[in-house]
Design a protein around this motif. Structure first.
Motif, PDB file in Angstrom:
ATOM      1  N   ALA A  28       0.837  -1.211   0.000  1.00  0.00           N
ATOM      2  CA  ALA A  28       0.000   0.000   0.000  1.00  0.00           C
ATOM      3  C   ALA A  28       0.865   1.252   0.000  1.00  0.00           C
ATOM      4  CB  ALA A  28      -0.932  -0.007   1.207  1.00  0.00           C
ATOM      5  N   ARG A  29       1.849   1.295   0.867  1.00  0.00           N
ATOM      6  CA  ARG A  29       2.693   2.487   1.002  1.00  0.00           C
ATOM      7  C   ARG A  29       3.531   2.759  -0.241  1.00  0.00           C
ATOM      8  NH1 ARG A  29       3.943   0.201   6.801  1.00  0.00           N
ATOM      9  NH2 ARG A  29       2.113   1.035   7.878  1.00  0.00           N
ATOM     10  N   ALA A  30       3.764   1.744  -1.060  1.00  0.00           N
ATOM     11  CA  ALA A  30       4.576   1.902  -2.272  1.00  0.00           C
ATOM     12  C   ALA A  30       3.762   2.347  -3.489  1.00  0.00           C
ATOM     13  CB  ALA A  30       5.295   0.588  -2.585  1.00  0.00           C
ATOM     14  N   TYR A  34      -0.854   6.817  -2.589  1.00  0.00           N
ATOM     15  CA  TYR A  34      -1.070   6.511  -1.171  1.00  0.00           C
ATOM     16  C   TYR A  34      -0.749   7.766  -0.372  1.00  0.00           C
ATOM     17  CZ  TYR A  34       0.135   4.804   3.488  1.00  0.00           C
ATOM     18  OH  TYR A  34       0.235   4.618   4.844  1.00  0.00           O
ATOM     19  N   LEU A  35      -1.674   8.193   0.504  1.00  0.00           N
ATOM     20  CA  LEU A  35      -1.477   9.418   1.277  1.00  0.00           C
ATOM     21  C   LEU A  35      -1.162   9.169   2.741  1.00  0.00           C
ATOM     22  CD1 LEU A  35      -4.418  11.505  -0.215  1.00  0.00           C
ATOM     23  CD2 LEU A  35      -1.977  11.643  -0.803  1.00  0.00           C
ATOM     24  N   GLY A  36      -1.546   8.019   3.265  1.00  0.00           N
ATOM     25  CA  GLY A  36      -1.297   7.728   4.676  1.00  0.00           C
ATOM     26  C   GLY A  36      -2.368   6.823   5.233  1.00  0.00           C
ATOM     27  N   GLU A  37      -2.267   6.583   6.524  1.00  0.00           N
ATOM     28  CA  GLU A  37      -3.212   5.666   7.171  1.00  0.00           C
ATOM     29  C   GLU A  37      -3.361   5.993   8.647  1.00  0.00           C
ATOM     30  OE1 GLU A  37      -0.864   1.700   8.104  1.00  0.00           O
ATOM     31  OE2 GLU A  37      -0.294   2.549   6.162  1.00  0.00           O
ATOM     32  N   GLU A  38      -4.431   5.481   9.216  1.00  0.00           N
ATOM     33  CA  GLU A  38      -4.709   5.586  10.644  1.00  0.00           C
ATOM     34  C   GLU A  38      -5.306   4.270  11.102  1.00  0.00           C
ATOM     35  OE1 GLU A  38      -6.170   9.893  11.742  1.00  0.00           O
ATOM     36  OE2 GLU A  38      -7.387   9.077  10.112  1.00  0.00           O
ATOM     37  N   VAL A  51      -7.780   2.798   8.407  1.00  0.00           N
ATOM     38  CA  VAL A  51      -8.235   3.713   7.366  1.00  0.00           C
ATOM     39  C   VAL A  51      -7.041   4.087   6.510  1.00  0.00           C
ATOM     40  CG1 VAL A  51      -9.408   5.888   6.853  1.00  0.00           C
ATOM     41  CG2 VAL A  51      -9.938   4.653   8.978  1.00  0.00           C
ATOM     42  N   TYR A  52      -7.139   3.812   5.215  1.00  0.00           N
ATOM     43  CA  TYR A  52      -6.093   4.174   4.258  1.00  0.00           C
ATOM     44  C   TYR A  52      -6.617   5.320   3.410  1.00  0.00           C
ATOM     45  CZ  TYR A  52      -3.764  -0.177   5.487  1.00  0.00           C
ATOM     46  OH  TYR A  52      -3.138  -1.182   6.169  1.00  0.00           O
ATOM     47  N   TYR A  53      -5.752   6.299   3.132  1.00  0.00           N
ATOM     48  CA  TYR A  53      -6.121   7.480   2.353  1.00  0.00           C
ATOM     49  C   TYR A  53      -5.415   7.436   1.000  1.00  0.00           C
ATOM     50  CZ  TYR A  53      -7.888   9.176   6.789  1.00  0.00           C
ATOM     51  OH  TYR A  53      -8.593   9.311   7.958  1.00  0.00           O
ATOM     52  N   TRP A  54      -6.171   7.791  -0.055  1.00  0.00           N
ATOM     53  CA  TRP A  54      -5.677   7.700  -1.435  1.00  0.00           C
ATOM     54  C   TRP A  54      -6.016   8.975  -2.182  1.00  0.00           C
ATOM     55  CZ3 TRP A  54      -3.029   3.271  -1.972  1.00  0.00           C
ATOM     56  CH2 TRP A  54      -3.313   2.251  -1.066  1.00  0.00           C
ATOM     57  N   ASP A  55      -5.163   9.364  -3.132  1.00  0.00           N
ATOM     58  CA  ASP A  55      -5.462  10.567  -3.905  1.00  0.00           C
ATOM     59  C   ASP A  55      -6.376  10.288  -5.090  1.00  0.00           C
ATOM     60  OD1 ASP A  55      -3.796   9.455  -5.853  1.00  0.00           O
ATOM     61  OD2 ASP A  55      -2.377  11.114  -5.871  1.00  0.00           O
ATOM     62  N   SER A  56      -6.612   8.997  -5.393  1.00  0.00           N
ATOM     63  CA  SER A  56      -7.503   8.660  -6.509  1.00  0.00           C
ATOM     64  C   SER A  56      -8.050   7.249  -6.334  1.00  0.00           C
ATOM     65  CB  SER A  56      -6.749   8.736  -7.836  1.00  0.00           C
ATOM     66  OG  SER A  56      -5.774   7.704  -7.898  1.00  0.00           O
ATOM     67  N   PRO A 100      -1.375  15.681  13.669  1.00  0.00           N
ATOM     68  CA  PRO A 100      -1.046  15.287  12.298  1.00  0.00           C
ATOM     69  C   PRO A 100      -2.175  14.463  11.682  1.00  0.00           C
ATOM     70  CG  PRO A 100       0.197  13.979  13.877  1.00  0.00           C
ATOM     71  CD  PRO A 100      -0.556  15.003  14.659  1.00  0.00           C
ATOM     72  N   HIS A 101      -2.329  14.578  10.374  1.00  0.00           N
ATOM     73  CA  HIS A 101      -3.337  13.796   9.666  1.00  0.00           C
ATOM     74  C   HIS A 101      -2.876  13.587   8.231  1.00  0.00           C
ATOM     75  CE1 HIS A 101      -7.096  12.615   7.747  1.00  0.00           C
ATOM     76  NE2 HIS A 101      -7.416  12.185   8.941  1.00  0.00           N
ATOM     77  N   PRO A 102      -3.115  12.400   7.669  1.00  0.00           N
ATOM     78  CA  PRO A 102      -2.678  12.129   6.292  1.00  0.00           C
ATOM     79  C   PRO A 102      -3.225  13.095   5.246  1.00  0.00           C
ATOM     80  CG  PRO A 102      -3.279  10.085   7.385  1.00  0.00           C
ATOM     81  CD  PRO A 102      -3.672  11.217   8.297  1.00  0.00           C
TER      82      PRO A 102
END
Length: 109
Positions: A28-30, A34-38, A51-56, A100-102
């Motif tokens: 996921a991180r690669a 990928y924007l980040g996770e919590e 929770v994973y954050y994505w730009d698209s 902080p937040h992704p």
């Protein structure tokens, strides 16, 4: 921006679970986008959410179609007592900057 939220009831983990979980996180991180996770745990229910954050959506779909993700999905019943996945589009993200937040760099105030 999009989120993929994986909520689950923990079962019995073993070394194979942890190895697969680490591999999925690395994949996921690669992925570009990928924007980040919590991660969150509800003490009352015992449920855990990642929770994973994505730009698209395309970036998110790269994870969902990756062989490691498919392997985990097929084997999940060995380690989990149930799960739910929610894919959502982020309409807005804001805060005071105190934590902080992704999505902090991508928020629209």
């Amino acid at each position: 921006m999009f989120t993929s939220t994986f909520t689950f009831a923990a079962g019995d983990y073993d070394a194979e679970f942890h190895a697969l979980d680490d591999r999925i996180a690395q994949v996921a991180r690669a992925i570009p986008g990928y924007l980040g996770e919590e991660a969150w745990e509800n003490a009352n229910t015992g449920l855990i959410s990642n929770v994973y954050y994505w730009d698209s959506m395309e970036a998110l779909q790269q994870l969902m179609s990756h062989p490691t993700h498919r392997e985990a999905k097929q084997a999940q019943a060995r380690w989990l007592k149930g799960y739910q996945v929610v894919i959502a589009e982020v309409v807005r993200s804001y805060g005071d900057g105190g934590i902080p937040h992704p999505l902090r760099d991508a928020r629209a105030d």
